[in-house]
Scaffold this motif. Structure first.
Motif, PDB file in Angstrom:
ATOM      1  N   ALA A  11     -44.713  39.045  -6.045  1.00  0.00           N
ATOM      2  CA  ALA A  11     -44.461  37.693  -6.572  1.00  0.00           C
ATOM      3  C   ALA A  11     -44.256  37.811  -8.084  1.00  0.00           C
ATOM      4  O   ALA A  11     -43.604  37.421  -8.741  1.00  0.00           O
ATOM      5  N   GLU A  12     -45.460  38.510  -8.360  1.00  0.00           N
ATOM      6  CA  GLU A  12     -45.232  38.822  -9.969  1.00  0.00           C
ATOM      7  C   GLU A  12     -44.317  39.797 -10.520  1.00  0.00           C
ATOM      8  O   GLU A  12     -43.629  39.154 -11.714  1.00  0.00           O
ATOM      9  N   ALA A  13     -43.824  40.737  -9.750  1.00  0.00           N
ATOM     10  CA  ALA A  13     -42.619  41.533 -10.238  1.00  0.00           C
ATOM     11  C   ALA A  13     -41.404  40.514 -10.154  1.00  0.00           C
ATOM     12  O   ALA A  13     -40.388  40.894 -11.060  1.00  0.00           O
ATOM     13  N   ALA A  14     -41.252  39.557  -9.292  1.00  0.00           N
ATOM     14  CA  ALA A  14     -40.096  38.648  -9.038  1.00  0.00           C
ATOM     15  C   ALA A  14     -40.018  37.601 -10.063  1.00  0.00           C
ATOM     16  O   ALA A  14     -38.875  36.828 -10.116  1.00  0.00           O
ATOM     17  N   GLY A  15     -41.165  37.647 -10.886  1.00  0.00           N
ATOM     18  CA  GLY A  15     -41.311  36.302 -11.955  1.00  0.00           C
ATOM     19  C   GLY A  15     -41.469  35.001 -11.024  1.00  0.00           C
ATOM     20  O   GLY A  15     -41.050  34.094 -11.690  1.00  0.00           O
ATOM     21  N   MET A  16     -42.185  35.084  -9.964  1.00  0.00           N
ATOM     22  CA  MET A  16     -42.200  33.738  -9.142  1.00  0.00           C
ATOM     23  C   MET A  16     -43.472  32.994  -9.837  1.00  0.00           C
ATOM     24  O   MET A  16     -44.156  33.558 -10.602  1.00  0.00           O
ATOM     25  N   HIS A  17     -43.525  31.651  -9.641  1.00  0.00           N
ATOM     26  CA  HIS A  17     -44.765  30.879  -9.832  1.00  0.00           C
ATOM     27  C   HIS A  17     -46.009  31.295  -9.367  1.00  0.00           C
ATOM     28  O   HIS A  17     -47.038  31.210  -9.827  1.00  0.00           O
ATOM     29  N   GLY A  18     -46.095  31.966  -7.971  1.00  0.00           N
ATOM     30  CA  GLY A  18     -47.137  32.462  -7.581  1.00  0.00           C
ATOM     31  C   GLY A  18     -47.002  32.777  -5.974  1.00  0.00           C
ATOM     32  O   GLY A  18     -45.648  32.767  -5.573  1.00  0.00           O
ATOM     33  N   VAL A  19     -47.811  32.667  -5.180  1.00  0.00           N
ATOM     34  CA  VAL A  19     -47.739  32.922  -3.756  1.00  0.00           C
ATOM     35  C   VAL A  19     -48.270  31.678  -3.013  1.00  0.00           C
ATOM     36  O   VAL A  19     -49.395  30.986  -3.277  1.00  0.00           O
ATOM     37  N   ALA A  20     -47.803  31.192  -1.812  1.00  0.00           N
ATOM     38  CA  ALA A  20     -48.230  29.994  -1.004  1.00  0.00           C
ATOM     39  C   ALA A  20     -48.405  30.395   0.255  1.00  0.00           C
ATOM     40  O   ALA A  20     -47.723  31.154   0.801  1.00  0.00           O
ATOM     41  N   VAL A  21     -49.097  29.707   1.156  1.00  0.00           N
ATOM     42  CA  VAL A  21     -49.321  30.074   2.482  1.00  0.00           C
ATOM     43  C   VAL A  21     -49.902  28.844   3.222  1.00  0.00           C
ATOM     44  O   VAL A  21     -50.521  27.826   2.553  1.00  0.00           O
ATOM     45  N   VAL A  22     -49.501  28.587   4.307  1.00  0.00           N
ATOM     46  CA  VAL A  22     -50.070  27.624   5.300  1.00  0.00           C
ATOM     47  C   VAL A  22     -50.948  28.217   6.061  1.00  0.00           C
ATOM     48  O   VAL A  22     -51.065  29.250   6.493  1.00  0.00           O
ATOM     49  N   ALA A  23     -52.405  27.625   6.195  1.00  0.00           N
ATOM     50  CA  ALA A  23     -53.432  28.133   7.079  1.00  0.00           C
ATOM     51  C   ALA A  23     -54.341  26.934   7.966  1.00  0.00           C
ATOM     52  O   ALA A  23     -53.793  25.670   7.774  1.00  0.00           O
ATOM     53  N   ARG A  24     -54.710  27.421   8.966  1.00  0.00           N
ATOM     54  CA  ARG A  24     -55.495  26.637   9.766  1.00  0.00           C
ATOM     55  C   ARG A  24     -56.642  27.307  10.662  1.00  0.00           C
ATOM     56  O   ARG A  24     -56.406  28.457  10.552  1.00  0.00           O
ATOM     57  N   GLU A  25     -57.418  26.483  11.098  1.00  0.00           N
ATOM     58  CA  GLU A  25     -58.475  27.234  11.965  1.00  0.00           C
ATOM     59  C   GLU A  25     -58.297  27.335  13.381  1.00  0.00           C
ATOM     60  O   GLU A  25     -59.185  27.127  14.223  1.00  0.00           O
ATOM     61  N   LYS A  26     -57.018  27.630  13.702  1.00  0.00           N
ATOM     62  CA  LYS A  26     -56.633  27.558  15.072  1.00  0.00           C
ATOM     63  C   LYS A  26     -55.660  28.869  15.196  1.00  0.00           C
ATOM     64  O   LYS A  26     -55.263  29.363  14.480  1.00  0.00           O
ATOM     65  N   PRO A  27     -55.144  29.061  16.625  1.00  0.00           N
ATOM     66  CA  PRO A  27     -54.301  30.268  16.491  1.00  0.00           C
ATOM     67  C   PRO A  27     -53.003  30.238  16.054  1.00  0.00           C
ATOM     68  O   PRO A  27     -52.417  29.291  15.865  1.00  0.00           O
ATOM     69  N   TRP A  28     -52.413  31.474  15.815  1.00  0.00           N
ATOM     70  CA  TRP A  28     -50.988  31.739  15.404  1.00  0.00           C
ATOM     71  C   TRP A  28     -50.963  31.499  13.708  1.00  0.00           C
ATOM     72  O   TRP A  28     -49.660  31.785  13.304  1.00  0.00           O
ATOM     73  N   LEU A  29     -51.836  30.871  13.299  1.00  0.00           N
ATOM     74  CA  LEU A  29     -52.036  30.982  11.714  1.00  0.00           C
ATOM     75  C   LEU A  29     -53.234  31.702  11.071  1.00  0.00           C
ATOM     76  O   LEU A  29     -54.400  31.433  11.716  1.00  0.00           O
ATOM     77  N   ALA A  30     -53.230  32.254   9.865  1.00  0.00           N
ATOM     78  CA  ALA A  30     -54.525  32.629   9.390  1.00  0.00           C
ATOM     79  C   ALA A  30     -55.354  32.002   9.004  1.00  0.00           C
ATOM     80  O   ALA A  30     -55.066  30.583   8.600  1.00  0.00           O
ATOM     81  N   SER A  31     -56.633  32.091   9.170  1.00  0.00           N
ATOM     82  CA  SER A  31     -57.790  30.982   8.451  1.00  0.00           C
ATOM     83  C   SER A  31     -57.607  31.082   6.852  1.00  0.00           C
ATOM     84  O   SER A  31     -57.196  31.971   6.449  1.00  0.00           O
ATOM     85  N   SER A  32     -58.093  29.931   6.281  1.00  0.00           N
ATOM     86  CA  SER A  32     -57.985  29.626   4.769  1.00  0.00           C
ATOM     87  C   SER A  32     -58.975  30.716   4.024  1.00  0.00           C
ATOM     88  O   SER A  32     -58.798  31.025   2.906  1.00  0.00           O
TER      89      SER A  32
END
Length: 264
Positions: A109-130
């Protein structure tokens, strides 16, 4: 001492031969769907990295792409957006592999000049915990029902935060009555769950579900749940907003009144 696992980028040349998403068999139907999806979104800047041991065993995976192409119910333009991050088998957890993969994404992300990194999280299956993201300098900037969190690691403090889409109730209305299964090719495991639930619904409940295929990032961003790529809906309510087994589907169906109206 064993050589530590290394991150290998999936590309058009190797994605058929390397294990991906815990699926080794390149003929696996869900894996074939996923490979076609990957080939399309690699052209849009997607990065998929497999964490491999020296003997080519997969112990982790991370997938991210420019936020405008995110397959989640978010507006994350200007950010790299993480779809998936996981470590395979419990013996590989708490060994810093999650941090290793997140750091690779942050560097891209830094190399590409992006604003940063974003992600959706939750405490249930199929997504990572925060938790893994909070430990690596992310902060929660938005939430969506029932328990989704949107986290970001910003490089530019003045940049606008990513945000969840809104109007979830209005999104639900267009699906009407009966049973609807929303599915996509973004995850190689969706095909199996979706097919089994559809068969169970017809065989055991006499319901012929409507199958809605999410075909693009625009479809996913406008789906009725923040997860975007899979859901089971019944008569205007959400039965499941992530992949579930037939057993879980039966339990959910048996726990509430079922409208006999079915889609033909």
């Amino acid at each position: 001492m064993a050589k530590p696992p290394t991150l290998v980028d999936l590309d058009a040349a190797n994605l058929e031969s390397l294990p991906c998403c815990g699926v080794k068999n390149p003929e696996h139907p869900g894996r074939c769907d996923k490979n076609r999806w990957l080939k399309t979104y690699l052209k849009k800047g997607l990065r998929a990295k497999v964490l491999l041991t020296a003997d080519q065993r997969q112990v982790g995976y991370i997938e991210y792409l420019p936020g405008e192409y995110a397959w989640r119910g978010v507006d994350a333009r200007g950010y790299l957006f993480i779809h998936c991050i996981w470590t395979h088998y419990t013996q590989n957890q708490h060994r810093g592999f999650g941090q290793q993969m997140i750091e690779a994404c942050v560097a891209d992300a830094e190399a590409a000049g992006m604003h940063g990194v974003a992600v959706v999280a939750r405490e249930k299956p199929w997504l990572a915990s925060s938790a893994v993201f909070l430990k690596n300098g992310f902060e929660v900037v938005d939430s969506a029902p029932p328990d989704y969190q949107l986290l970001v690691k910003k490089f530019q403090p003045s940049a606008a935060n990513p945000a969840f889409k809104t109007g979830w109730d209005d999104r639900m209305k267009k699906y009407g009555t009966g049973l609807t299964i929303i599915r996509s090719n973004q995850c190689s495991h969706i095909a199996k769950f979706a097919d089994e639930i559809a068969e169970c619904a017809e065989r055991e409940y006499g319901l012929k579900p409507r199958i809605v295929q999410i075909k693009s990032h625009r479809d996913a961003q406008n789906a009725p749940t923040p997860y975007g790529v899979f859901a089971v809906l019944q008569d205007g309510r959400i039965l499941a907003d992530h992949q579930i087994s037939c057993t879980r589907f039966r339990n959910l169906m048996d726990a509430q009144p079922v409208n006999p109206t079915a889609h033909s």
